[in-house]
Scaffold this active site. Sequence first.
Site, short mmCIF file in Angstrom:
data_model
loop_
_atom_site.label_atom_id
_atom_site.label_comp_id
_atom_site.label_asym_id
_atom_site.label_seq_id
_atom_site.Cartn_x
_atom_site.Cartn_y
_atom_site.Cartn_z
N GLU A 1 14.18 -9.26 -2.75
CA GLU A 1 13.91 -10.22 -1.68
C GLU A 1 13.03 -11.35 -2.20
OE1 GLU A 1 13.64 -8.56 2.45
OE2 GLU A 1 12.86 -6.85 1.35
N LYS B 1 -8.70 -9.09 -18.48
CA LYS B 1 -7.69 -10.06 -18.06
C LYS B 1 -6.42 -9.31 -17.67
CE LYS B 1 -9.31 -14.07 -20.48
NZ LYS B 1 -9.10 -15.06 -21.53
C1 LIG Z 1 -1.77 -3.19 -1.68
C2 LIG Z 1 -1.01 -2.18 -0.90
C3 LIG Z 1 0.13 -1.61 -1.74
C4 LIG Z 1 -1.96 -1.03 -0.55
O1 LIG Z 1 -1.33 -0.05 0.11
P1 LIG Z 1 -1.72 1.49 -0.05
O2 LIG Z 1 -0.74 2.25 0.78
O3 LIG Z 1 -1.81 1.83 -1.50
O4 LIG Z 1 -3.16 1.61 0.51
P2 LIG Z 1 -3.60 1.80 2.01
O5 LIG Z 1 -3.26 3.19 2.43
O6 LIG Z 1 -3.15 0.67 2.81
O7 LIG Z 1 -5.15 1.69 1.85
C5 LIG Z 1 -5.94 2.65 1.11
C6 LIG Z 1 -7.38 2.26 1.26
O8 LIG Z 1 -7.57 1.01 0.58
C7 LIG Z 1 -8.04 0.03 1.53
N1 LIG Z 1 -7.47 -1.23 1.17
C8 LIG Z 1 -6.17 -1.55 1.14
N2 LIG Z 1 -6.02 -2.82 0.75
C9 LIG Z 1 -7.27 -3.28 0.52
C10 LIG Z 1 -7.79 -4.52 0.09
N3 LIG Z 1 -7.00 -5.53 -0.20
N4 LIG Z 1 -9.11 -4.65 -0.05
C11 LIG Z 1 -9.91 -3.64 0.23
N5 LIG Z 1 -9.50 -2.45 0.64
C12 LIG Z 1 -8.18 -2.28 0.78
C13 LIG Z 1 -7.56 0.52 2.87
O9 LIG Z 1 -8.32 -0.02 3.91
C14 LIG Z 1 -7.76 2.00 2.72
O10 LIG Z 1 -9.12 2.28 2.85
P3 LIG Z 1 -9.69 3.65 3.44
O11 LIG Z 1 -9.38 4.67 2.41
O12 LIG Z 1 -11.13 3.38 3.60
O13 LIG Z 1 -8.95 3.88 4.71
C15 LIG Z 1 -0.46 -2.75 0.42
O14 LIG Z 1 -1.46 -3.32 1.17
C16 LIG Z 1 0.59 -3.81 0.16
O15 LIG Z 1 0.32 -4.99 -0.09
N6 LIG Z 1 1.86 -3.41 0.19
C17 LIG Z 1 3.01 -4.33 -0.02
C18 LIG Z 1 4.07 -4.11 1.02
C19 LIG Z 1 5.16 -5.18 0.91
O16 LIG Z 1 4.83 -6.34 0.88
N7 LIG Z 1 6.38 -4.75 0.84
C20 LIG Z 1 7.52 -5.66 0.68
C21 LIG Z 1 8.22 -5.73 1.94
S1 LIG Z 1 9.26 -7.17 1.94
C22 LIG Z 1 9.41 -7.58 3.53
O17 LIG Z 1 9.00 -6.87 4.39
C23 LIG Z 1 10.08 -8.87 3.83
C24 LIG Z 1 9.16 -9.72 4.63
C25 LIG Z 1 9.16 -11.15 4.18
O18 LIG Z 1 10.26 -11.70 3.97
O19 LIG Z 1 8.07 -11.70 4.05
#
Ligand SMILES: CC(C)(COP(=O)(O)OP(=O)(O)OC[C@H]1O[C@@H](n2cnc3c(N)ncnc32)[C@H](O)[C@@H]1OP(=O)(O)O)[C@@H](O)C(=O)NCCC(=O)NCCSC(=O)CCC(=O)O
Length: 372
Positions: free
Chosen positions: A256, A333
């Site tokens: 995507e 880095k």
């Molecule tokens: C970075 C991740 C991967 C993190 O996810 P995880 O499942 O590993 O972690 P989580 O369970 O959410 O979070 C674990 C712990 O870390 C914390 N935590 C999470 N992100 C944080 C951040 N940026 N800064 C500080 N803390 C953070 C949470 O609050 C939680 O804390 P506690 O332990 O204290 O609770 C996610 O946020 C992400 O960006 N996923 C990408 C999804 C995506 O974009 N998919 C593509 C779809 S494409 C689509 O949909 C099309 C749409 C479009 O066209 O735009």
Amino acid sequence: MLVKDMTEFKKIIENIEKNKDYIRPQAFAIGIATLAQNGTLLDCYFPSPNFQTNFATAAILANVLGYKNGTHSYQLTNEQITEILSYFTPFANDGKEHANIELLKNLQKIMQNPIKNRKAIVVSFITSSENDTGPKSVPDAYLRLHLLSHRFVKPHCINLTGIFNILPNVVWTSEGAIAAQDLNLRKMEAICEGRNLVVHSIDKFPRMTDYVTPTGVRIADASRVRLGAYLGDGTTVMHEGFVNFNAGCEGPNMIEGRISAGVFVKKGSDLGGGCSTMGTLSGGGNIIISIGENCLLGANSGLGIPLGDRCTIEAGLYITAGTKVLFNNTILKAKDFAGKNDILFRRNSQSGCIEAISKANSVELNTELHNN
Ligand SMILES: CC(C)(COP(=O)(O)OP(=O)(O)OC[C@H]1O[C@@H](n2cnc3c(N)ncnc32)[C@H](O)[C@@H]1OP(=O)(O)O)[C@@H](O)C(=O)NCCC(=O)NCCSC(=O)CCC(=O)O
């Protein structure tokens, strides 16, 4: 020359290949080129390219066209097509499929009116890989792009040096390739004949799907995949996805985001909506970007380093080679993580600092989306 039987056919091939100057090409193909009014070649369609195979057919073509070795393309006359076909008489009723022979027969029919059709029949040979210095002509460049999209070669596995200088800029229309200087005339012809000639793009590269339709893929918007893209079995390219030439993915993959020229993505990885992978064609980047297996590039993220397996980039985060990253209380880095497995990159939403965390991506592709 009417060849009686297989024994005679094999003898002819043996004699051609015995010539000390003759070197089997790594690839060759018979195709149809579109001509501008002034006779220059605009594009080339090769329905069934041959890669490291069908050496007997290559030898016959070489014999009739005078090919010995190297990278060369030829425009065929009707007489030459007839002569080539005459060598294949022993195959006429053997009950087997012979793609090159069928192709030549069909092209012979098209050539009955070459002026109206603005077409030429071409044969292109690509020299052995060790002597290959890149494309030499329009048919040659198109053959290389076909080889990629037909999955005969992966990105970076065939020489494309200088391809931009070889390919003409073409107006791609609902009636195929048209030279810019011919467009007004062709538009008027179409209007007079009651047709609506639509311009899709003006570019050096056409859409892949107008030339090659690989098995087991879904492409939501054909204009987003250029000829020369490599899409492995089980690839889905959604509307926001883009795949450049000499780039692609192993399959199955969800695309995507944008796969820039030179970038290759291994199986199971998911490129989220609008994400960017840095290319090396323009803008100074010279690191070749690749993505390992089962990675996730979040929506609107960006990647400027090669990733190992099971890595994740948080949605919205752009990692360039020089990005300073906090890892185990040390500042590194991003390029220090090149090729490393099981790394999650995120921007700490409280401190603003970019962090790398050892964590394997556990998000799996939805198999329903990739089974065709
Ligand atoms: C970075 C991740 C991967 C993190 O996810 P995880 O499942 O590993 O972690 P989580 O369970 O959410 O979070 C674990 C712990 O870390 C914390 N935590 C999470 N992100 C944080 C951040 N940026 N800064 C500080 N803390 C953070 C949470 O609050 C939680 O804390 P506690 O332990 O204290 O609770 C996610 O946020 C992400 O960006 N996923 C990408 C999804 C995506 O974009 N998919 C593509 C779809 S494409 C689509 O949909 C099309 C749409 C479009 O066209 O735009």
